[in-house]
Design a protein around this motif. Structure first.
Motif, PDB file in Angstrom:
ATOM      1  N   LEU A 256       1.111  -1.246  -0.333  1.00  0.00           N
ATOM      2  CA  LEU A 256       0.085   0.164  -0.056  1.00  0.00           C
ATOM      3  C   LEU A 256       1.092   0.975  -0.173  1.00  0.00           C
ATOM      4  N   GLY A 257       1.638   0.977   1.063  1.00  0.00           N
ATOM      5  CA  GLY A 257       2.735   2.246   0.682  1.00  0.00           C
ATOM      6  C   GLY A 257       3.873   2.849  -0.819  1.00  0.00           C
ATOM      7  N   ALA A 258       3.714   1.230  -1.111  1.00  0.00           N
ATOM      8  CA  ALA A 258       4.177   1.497  -2.806  1.00  0.00           C
ATOM      9  C   ALA A 258       3.855   2.413  -3.497  1.00  0.00           C
ATOM     10  N   LEU A 259       2.501   1.424  -3.098  1.00  0.00           N
ATOM     11  CA  LEU A 259       1.493   2.358  -4.757  1.00  0.00           C
ATOM     12  C   LEU A 259       1.305   3.860  -4.353  1.00  0.00           C
ATOM     13  N   ALA A 260       0.690   4.277  -3.307  1.00  0.00           N
ATOM     14  CA  ALA A 260       1.308   5.374  -2.573  1.00  0.00           C
ATOM     15  C   ALA A 260       1.302   6.482  -3.422  1.00  0.00           C
ATOM     16  N   GLY A 261       3.087   5.486  -3.267  1.00  0.00           N
ATOM     17  CA  GLY A 261       4.147   6.702  -3.382  1.00  0.00           C
ATOM     18  C   GLY A 261       4.300   6.196  -4.975  1.00  0.00           C
ATOM     19  N   ALA A 262       4.049   5.447  -5.292  1.00  0.00           N
ATOM     20  CA  ALA A 262       3.541   5.310  -7.283  1.00  0.00           C
ATOM     21  C   ALA A 262       2.667   6.412  -8.104  1.00  0.00           C
ATOM     22  N   LEU A 263       1.348   6.156  -7.107  1.00  0.00           N
ATOM     23  CA  LEU A 263       0.503   7.455  -7.219  1.00  0.00           C
ATOM     24  C   LEU A 263       1.280   9.051  -7.452  1.00  0.00           C
ATOM     25  N   ASN A 264       1.934   9.052  -6.461  1.00  0.00           N
ATOM     26  CA  ASN A 264       2.042  10.262  -6.063  1.00  0.00           C
ATOM     27  C   ASN A 264       3.540  10.039  -7.081  1.00  0.00           C
ATOM     28  N   ALA A 265       4.343   9.517  -8.015  1.00  0.00           N
ATOM     29  CA  ALA A 265       5.189  10.494  -8.516  1.00  0.00           C
ATOM     30  C   ALA A 265       4.565  10.023 -10.276  1.00  0.00           C
ATOM     31  N   MET A 266       3.455   9.737 -10.528  1.00  0.00           N
ATOM     32  CA  MET A 266       2.368   9.976 -11.721  1.00  0.00           C
ATOM     33  C   MET A 266       1.732  11.203 -11.519  1.00  0.00           C
ATOM     34  N   TYR A 267       1.801  11.615 -10.262  1.00  0.00           N
ATOM     35  CA  TYR A 267       0.879  13.009  -9.914  1.00  0.00           C
ATOM     36  C   TYR A 267       1.886  13.653 -11.142  1.00  0.00           C
ATOM     37  N   THR A 268       2.961  13.267 -10.089  1.00  0.00           N
ATOM     38  CA  THR A 268       4.304  14.789  -9.910  1.00  0.00           C
ATOM     39  C   THR A 268       4.659  14.716 -11.660  1.00  0.00           C
ATOM     40  N   SER A 269       4.673  13.557 -12.174  1.00  0.00           N
ATOM     41  CA  SER A 269       4.637  13.590 -13.829  1.00  0.00           C
ATOM     42  C   SER A 269       4.063  14.584 -14.720  1.00  0.00           C
ATOM     43  N   VAL A 270       3.121  13.956 -13.869  1.00  0.00           N
ATOM     44  CA  VAL A 270       1.768  14.850 -15.055  1.00  0.00           C
ATOM     45  C   VAL A 270       2.206  16.068 -14.888  1.00  0.00           C
ATOM     46  N   ALA A 271       2.403  16.294 -13.650  1.00  0.00           N
ATOM     47  CA  ALA A 271       2.214  17.788 -12.872  1.00  0.00           C
ATOM     48  C   ALA A 271       3.025  18.306 -13.888  1.00  0.00           C
ATOM     49  N   ALA A 272       4.639  17.693 -13.815  1.00  0.00           N
ATOM     50  CA  ALA A 272       5.771  18.658 -14.606  1.00  0.00           C
ATOM     51  C   ALA A 272       5.756  18.591 -15.870  1.00  0.00           C
ATOM     52  N   ARG A 273       4.892  17.636 -16.437  1.00  0.00           N
ATOM     53  CA  ARG A 273       4.885  17.511 -18.204  1.00  0.00           C
ATOM     54  C   ARG A 273       3.307  18.500 -18.505  1.00  0.00           C
ATOM     55  N   GLN A 274       2.259  18.552 -17.668  1.00  0.00           N
ATOM     56  CA  GLN A 274       1.401  19.425 -18.648  1.00  0.00           C
ATOM     57  C   GLN A 274       1.367  20.023 -19.268  1.00  0.00           C
ATOM     58  N   ARG A 275       1.926  20.622 -19.695  1.00  0.00           N
ATOM     59  CA  ARG A 275       2.478  22.496 -20.530  1.00  0.00           C
ATOM     60  C   ARG A 275       2.688  21.158 -21.596  1.00  0.00           C
ATOM     61  N   GLU A 276       3.954  20.126 -21.789  1.00  0.00           N
ATOM     62  CA  GLU A 276       3.392  19.228 -23.027  1.00  0.00           C
ATOM     63  C   GLU A 276       2.188  18.511 -23.518  1.00  0.00           C
ATOM     64  N   ILE A 277       1.639  18.322 -22.440  1.00  0.00           N
ATOM     65  CA  ILE A 277       0.903  17.084 -22.570  1.00  0.00           C
ATOM     66  C   ILE A 277      -0.177  17.820 -23.334  1.00  0.00           C
ATOM     67  N   VAL A 278      -0.520  19.555 -22.801  1.00  0.00           N
ATOM     68  CA  VAL A 278      -1.420  19.845 -23.593  1.00  0.00           C
ATOM     69  C   VAL A 278      -1.271  20.610 -24.695  1.00  0.00           C
ATOM     70  N   THR A 279       0.275  20.360 -25.407  1.00  0.00           N
ATOM     71  CA  THR A 279       0.443  20.897 -26.193  1.00  0.00           C
ATOM     72  C   THR A 279       0.585  20.006 -27.440  1.00  0.00           C
ATOM     73  N   LEU A 280       0.363  18.784 -26.618  1.00  0.00           N
ATOM     74  CA  LEU A 280       1.004  17.529 -27.780  1.00  0.00           C
ATOM     75  C   LEU A 280      -1.216  17.816 -28.611  1.00  0.00           C
ATOM     76  N   ARG A 281      -1.861  17.833 -26.941  1.00  0.00           N
ATOM     77  CA  ARG A 281      -3.537  18.072 -27.737  1.00  0.00           C
ATOM     78  C   ARG A 281      -3.856  19.201 -28.755  1.00  0.00           C
ATOM     79  N   ALA A 282      -3.030  20.034 -28.696  1.00  0.00           N
ATOM     80  CA  ALA A 282      -3.767  21.485 -28.915  1.00  0.00           C
ATOM     81  C   ALA A 282      -2.937  20.852 -30.508  1.00  0.00           C
TER      82      ALA A 282
END
Ligand SMILES: Nc1ncnc2c1ncn2[C@@H]1O[C@H](COP(=O)(O)OP(=O)(O)O)[C@@H](O)[C@H]1O
Ligand SMILES: [Mg+2]
Lengths: 394, 230
Positions: free
Chosen positions: A273-299
């Motif tokens: 469960l701890g590792a799951l929380a860590g993985a969720l956190n890491a992936m949310y961090t990843s999405v936040a860090a790459r937000q501009r890249e992601i929306v640019t690609l979508r545009a």
């Protein structure tokens, strides 16, 4: 074809961007690796102990002890009882000879090689039929002890874990001196933790007179236990308990099994469960860090699907790398690791952790689940990021 | 060149609701933009310039009214259809370039082509052409972090033109650049407008930049104020 190119490209970008978030990624990977290691260690311990202890006992062999004894160590049988048992029904006879072995079980001192500390070792006095009654016993080095001599054969595991048991050496237990004449294997079972000698010699060296502690006997059928019990019930001198060796060993293994169920699995689950929380956190961090890249690609016209897949693959890459690391660590540190634990008899039971392919699969499935769940929700968020943000300074 | 309307906004209203507040950005805006125009849009911050670009580019939809681009209604398209439409019809240029940091210049320019059915070698040809047009072919293998701001914006422009869209939308394309570099980029946009016939709509707050356009519109409180004092 375009959707394939698109998805491959987005996935490659996601994975290539991992180094930018290397520390979060490494922490996640290590968390998953630890879960895999703990899970595999617990399972390997359970499997190893099971193979050694629970696997040792035959259903066609009886162990007879004094009524109320939990283990051979605190049992005792008189020569009169032994003689009565020789006449008992349910025991296989060859000619006139019952296939039974009256045995002694005494504690001697040994030195554990890894710690240099003194530990209790079981020395078993037995007869040649007793050797026959143990499954798969082979003398791998030297020879069997001879009757009437101060000779020992030493179990493979005992020789490996404890000092001074190489064939040809002389060992001293208290005032008694023994010659190690051979090494035996017993299919990896608990018996490999023991030292074996001639019962008569043990009796005389340890002042046991004509008494014994237990009898091993070959049963002649499925109802043999009841026959022996009925026979003993009719004779007040035979105050004994009789059970199959299999039952006896599964009762012996209860402390470790309950440790694994009570501590090992809960620990593995909490860590997962701890590792799951860590993985969720890491992936949310990843999405936040790459937000501009992601929306640019979508545009530009990239779809939500490829975004989703990219994030999922990133999570699975972390889970896979974590599994790989965990499996490697487990192999290096735990496979074939020989552990010894106090059995219920306060003697050392030596068993091997066995890391089997099935364990790798089980731990891999757990890590995969962490990766899938840890990736899914962040991937969903990524796929739903508002495209209008492309021109706003996110 | 005949004057043909590329974009038509018909009674376009755009409102945002934030909690109980409703912000009206456009109220019944009606306008046309001819094909081949280079239009500068100026106006105070918060006047709706970016919102307008978003609506024209099909990344936001109006609350009511219709948006027609090249004869095609885009205000009522599904999100998936809009995504495909954008890929084929619009090139976007951003203030901060919005390049993918892990990709080389050439790989960044290739991105829109991954949404087409072009094979690898055809894609490489198109990328080369686009990089040549913006004069940065010698930096094809460089990552964005190895390029100056002006060079990055050139790569971004190459990405915007590589699939040959009619319409280019730029939000403050020189907002992050020094004067000299800004002029280079604006001349580049002028070239794309004159030589390649691109219709360009550029948001800027810089009157110097607006001068490169063929026409400037001033947006204030959701309405175009004709030829406000400069
Ligand atoms: N998602 C949104 N929700 C609510 N209000 C918004 C949203 N996006 C923009 N706005 C508001 O719309 C107005 C116009 O924004 P924008 O088009 O970005 O202006 P400009 O680009 O001219 O500075 C601003 O007042 C802004 O706060
Ligand atoms: Mg703006």
């Amino acid at each position: 074809m375009a959707i394939w190119n698109e998805t491959v490209a987005v996935t490659a970008m996601t994975v290539k961007s991992l180094p930018q978030r290397i520390w979060v990624a490494i922490v996640t990977l290590i968390a998953i690796a630890i879960v895999v290691t703990v899970m595999m260690a617990v399972l390997a311990m359970a499997a190893g102990f099971d193979k050694t202890v629970a696997g040792a006992g035959g259903v066609d062999t009886a162990i007879i002890m004094r009524a109320g004894s939990q283990a051979e160590l605190n049992s005792g049988l008189s020569s009169e009882q032994i003689n009565l048992l020789a006449e008992a029904p349910g025991i296989v006879r060859v000619g006139n000879q019952p296939q039974a072995s009256p045995e002694l079980y005494v504690i001697v001192d040994g030195i554990k090689k890894s710690t240099g500390l003194s530990v209790n070792l079981p020395l078993r006095g037995m007869n040649p039929i007793g050797v026959e009654l143990r499954k798969d016993v082979v003398i791998s080095e030297g020879r069997m002890f001879e009757t009437g001599k101060n000779e020992l054969v030493v179990g493979r595991a005992a020789r490996q874990q404890f000092a001074g048991f190489d064939p040809g050496s002389t060992v001293q237990f208290g005032k008694t001196t023994w010659q190690v004449v051979g090494i035996f294997e017993a299919g990896g079972s608990v018996f490999e933790s023991e030292l074996w000698a001639d019962a008569k010699v043990v009796q005389s060296l340890y002042n046991r007179g004509n008494s014994y502690q237990s009898v091993r006997a070959l049963l002649d059928g499925p109802d043999a236990i009841q026959k022996i019990e009925a026979y003993a019930g009719n004779d007040p001198r035979l105050n004994i308990s009789v059970q199959t060796e299999a039952d006896y060993f599964s009762q012996l293994s209860k402390p470790l099994v309950s440790f694994i169920n009570g501590v090992g699995y809960p620990l593995a689950i909490v860590m997962a469960l701890g590792a799951l929380a860590g993985a969720l956190n890491a992936m949310y961090t990843s999405v936040a860090a790459r937000q501009r890249e992601i929306v640019t690609l979508r545009a530009i016209g990239f779809g939500g699907f490829s975004t989703f897949v990219g994030i999922m693959v990133e999570a699975l890459v972390l889970a896979f790398a974590g599994t790989l690391l965990g499996v490697m660590v487990t192999y290096i540190f735990f496979d074939g690791l020989t552990a010894s634990t106090l059995g219920q008899t306060f003697t050392q039971i030596v068993f091997d952790f066995s890391v089997t392919p099935e364990l790798v699969v089980q731990a891999g499935v757990l890590a995969l689940a962490i990766g899938l769940i840890g990736g899914f929700f962040p991937a969903l968020r990524a796929a739903r990021l508002p495209v209008v943000d492309a021109f706003r300074n996110v | 060149m005949t004057e043909k309307t590329l974009i038509e906004l018909d009674h376009v209203t755009k409102r945002y609701t934030r909690g109980r507040d409703t912000i009206e950005i456009f109220d019944e805006l009606t306008m046309g933009i001819e094909e081949g125009a280079f239009l500068a849009i100026m106006g105070p911050s918060g006047s709706g310039k970016t919102t307008l670009l978003n609506i024209l580019g099909g990344i936001d939809s109006p609350t009511s009214g219709s948006v027609t681009v090249g004869g095609q209604r885009i205000d009522n398209m599904s999100e998936g259809a809009l995504s495909k439409w954008r890929a084929a019809n619009v090139g976007f240029i951003f203030q901060f370039y919005n390049l993918m940091p892990m990709l080389t210049a050439a790989q960044n320019v290739e991105l829109p082509l991954l949404l087409t059915d072009l094979g690898r070698s055809r894609r490489a040809e198109h990328v080369k052409t686009a990089l040549n047009v913006v004069g940065i072919a010698d930096r094809a293998k460089h990552k964005p972090s190895e390029l100056s701001g002006g060079q990055q914006q050139r790569v971004a422009i190459a990405r915007a033109i590589v699939s040959d869209p009619k319409l280019m939308l730029a939000d403050e394309p020189t907002g992050d650049l020094d004067r000299t570099t800004a002029v280079e980029i604006l001349e580049m946009l002028q070239l794309l407008n004159k030589e390649f016939g691109k219709t360009i709509i550029m948001v800027t707050h810089d009157p110097e930049a607006a001068r490169f356009a063929s026409r400037t519109l001033h947006l204030d409180k959701g309405h175009f104020v004709q030829e406000a004092a400069e």
